[in-house]
Design a protein around this motif. Sequence first.
Motif, PDB file in Angstrom:
ATOM      1  N   SER A 205      23.286   9.320  -4.310  1.00  0.00           N
ATOM      2  CA  SER A 205      22.261   9.098  -3.029  1.00  0.00           C
ATOM      3  C   SER A 205      20.823   9.254  -2.984  1.00  0.00           C
ATOM      4  N   TYR A 206      20.848   8.321  -2.292  1.00  0.00           N
ATOM      5  CA  TYR A 206      18.963   8.165  -1.898  1.00  0.00           C
ATOM      6  C   TYR A 206      18.409   8.341  -1.217  1.00  0.00           C
ATOM      7  N   SER A 207      17.577   8.703  -0.523  1.00  0.00           N
ATOM      8  CA  SER A 207      16.293   8.860   0.062  1.00  0.00           C
ATOM      9  C   SER A 207      15.082   9.531   0.701  1.00  0.00           C
ATOM     10  N   LEU A 208      14.121   9.626   1.723  1.00  0.00           N
ATOM     11  CA  LEU A 208      13.178  10.213   1.412  1.00  0.00           C
ATOM     12  C   LEU A 208      13.336  11.166   0.624  1.00  0.00           C
ATOM     13  N   VAL A 209      14.055  12.307   0.873  1.00  0.00           N
ATOM     14  CA  VAL A 209      14.224  13.953   0.095  1.00  0.00           C
ATOM     15  C   VAL A 209      15.816  13.628  -0.704  1.00  0.00           C
ATOM     16  N   LEU A 229      23.067   1.418  -5.098  1.00  0.00           N
ATOM     17  CA  LEU A 229      23.747   1.332  -3.285  1.00  0.00           C
ATOM     18  C   LEU A 229      23.245   2.507  -3.140  1.00  0.00           C
ATOM     19  N   ALA A 230      22.589   2.387  -1.947  1.00  0.00           N
ATOM     20  CA  ALA A 230      21.784   4.396  -1.961  1.00  0.00           C
ATOM     21  C   ALA A 230      22.628   4.530  -0.826  1.00  0.00           C
ATOM     22  N   TYR A 231      23.683   5.599  -1.410  1.00  0.00           N
ATOM     23  CA  TYR A 231      24.061   6.208  -0.415  1.00  0.00           C
ATOM     24  C   TYR A 231      23.222   7.649   1.033  1.00  0.00           C
ATOM     25  N   SER A 232      23.909   8.234   1.592  1.00  0.00           N
ATOM     26  CA  SER A 232      23.068   8.924   3.159  1.00  0.00           C
ATOM     27  C   SER A 232      21.345   8.460   2.534  1.00  0.00           C
ATOM     28  N   PRO A 233      21.041   7.323   3.274  1.00  0.00           N
ATOM     29  CA  PRO A 233      19.250   6.784   3.028  1.00  0.00           C
ATOM     30  C   PRO A 233      18.728   7.632   4.244  1.00  0.00           C
ATOM     31  N   LEU A 234      19.924   8.656   5.453  1.00  0.00           N
ATOM     32  CA  LEU A 234      19.134   9.245   6.354  1.00  0.00           C
ATOM     33  C   LEU A 234      19.460  10.772   6.091  1.00  0.00           C
ATOM     34  N   ALA A 235      19.919  11.187   4.388  1.00  0.00           N
ATOM     35  CA  ALA A 235      20.082  12.493   3.897  1.00  0.00           C
ATOM     36  C   ALA A 235      21.067  13.536   4.750  1.00  0.00           C
ATOM     37  N   GLY A 236      21.764  12.716   5.463  1.00  0.00           N
ATOM     38  CA  GLY A 236      23.457  13.097   5.867  1.00  0.00           C
ATOM     39  C   GLY A 236      23.008  13.187   7.031  1.00  0.00           C
ATOM     40  N   GLY A 237      22.491  11.920   7.939  1.00  0.00           N
ATOM     41  CA  GLY A 237      21.329  12.662   9.287  1.00  0.00           C
ATOM     42  C   GLY A 237      20.405  12.982   9.780  1.00  0.00           C
ATOM     43  N   MET A 238      19.136  14.096   8.233  1.00  0.00           N
ATOM     44  CA  MET A 238      18.526  15.198   8.559  1.00  0.00           C
ATOM     45  C   MET A 238      17.274  14.009   9.109  1.00  0.00           C
ATOM     46  N   ALA A 291      12.275   6.222   7.582  1.00  0.00           N
ATOM     47  CA  ALA A 291      13.016   6.376   6.706  1.00  0.00           C
ATOM     48  C   ALA A 291      14.327   5.536   5.676  1.00  0.00           C
ATOM     49  N   LEU A 292      14.638   4.710   6.329  1.00  0.00           N
ATOM     50  CA  LEU A 292      15.657   3.768   5.966  1.00  0.00           C
ATOM     51  C   LEU A 292      14.526   2.386   5.299  1.00  0.00           C
ATOM     52  N   GLY A 293      13.190   2.146   6.034  1.00  0.00           N
ATOM     53  CA  GLY A 293      12.750   1.314   5.442  1.00  0.00           C
ATOM     54  C   GLY A 293      11.535   1.227   4.123  1.00  0.00           C
ATOM     55  N   TYR A 294      11.727   3.165   3.883  1.00  0.00           N
ATOM     56  CA  TYR A 294      11.165   2.955   2.732  1.00  0.00           C
ATOM     57  C   TYR A 294      12.712   2.625   1.630  1.00  0.00           C
TER      58      TYR A 294
END
Length: 345
Positions: A205-209, A229-238, A291-294
């Motif tokens: 899992s990898y995202s802003l949060v 390989l970054a999963y949940s880059p949108l934090a599960g839709g958050m 978020a995805l650009g980050y």
Amino acid sequence: MKRRILPGTGLSVSEVCLGTMTWGEQNTAAQAHEQLDYAIAQGINFIDTAEMYPVPPNARTQGRTESILGEWLARRPLGDLVIATKVAGPGRRDWIRGGRTDLTREVIAEAVDTSLARLGVDCIDIYQIHWPQRNVPMFGAVDFDPSKERGGPSIREQVEGMAAMIRAGKIRHYGLSNETSWGVCQFHRIAKELGMPGPVTLQNSYSLVSRSADGDLAEALFREQMSLLAYSPLAGGMLSGKYLGGALPAGSRFALFDTLGQRFRKPMVTEAIEAYAALARARGISLVQLALGYVRSRWHLGASIIGATTMEQLREDIAGAQFELDAETLAEIASVQARYPNPAG
């Protein structure tokens, strides 16, 4: 769409990977095939699935996602598509092989054969261990608890099992998922001692949060020449913005499934996302682009894994995962991160 060579593989993959975990639960086969057709038309050649999918896992649907993908693959040549799937790790999932989920050589071989049959392919490009055999904190947990130690097949046996599948021509490479720095290094140490292939990717899992991959794990990836390989880059839709202000849209994942994504429902996560939403508004871009650009900007990224339940979401997410943030926006993100370093874990 830009492509990247995954270190140690020679595989050229699109910077956006199509995730599949909703297919067979929130999405029908026809909807999944529509997503696939659109994704391929946009230049995506990388698809990720798992024997456990769809999510949430249960005996009724397990394996359905691989079968849905296999039905689509049967109608077209593979070409340069890169297919990744996963073997489930140990846990209370009695419906997978009658509960035989310890990662022995025999289980790995059986799981590979079953996935090959569902997918209808002769070889899997990247075969991943979905979560570790051993006791580790996972899915947002941060504290290691020695009291949860358990027995099971060693990392050596898992390396040997994967190497046997590579020699048999059933998989090309293997990867890890939900793994720690210690685990990454142990897999490589043992593989080198045995003269066998080591893992080439890490799917966490990898995202802003959710930034656990930015510290010692990033060093391990660098030194072992692996990519994330970054999963949940949108934090599960958050980080799509649909839950802002406490909203809970009907039909959304968190409305349908109370137990999913607990790491993303922590109060500090909500507070951080509000700050990122304000930053996106100030910069004149969407929260999805921010978020995805980050995630796209990170040096250790191999691909962002994007999943969606609607075509509208898919179109926005694929475009967002190719969005390039400028230096000023990245600097402002860093200032928010200083207040909320890793709220989801």
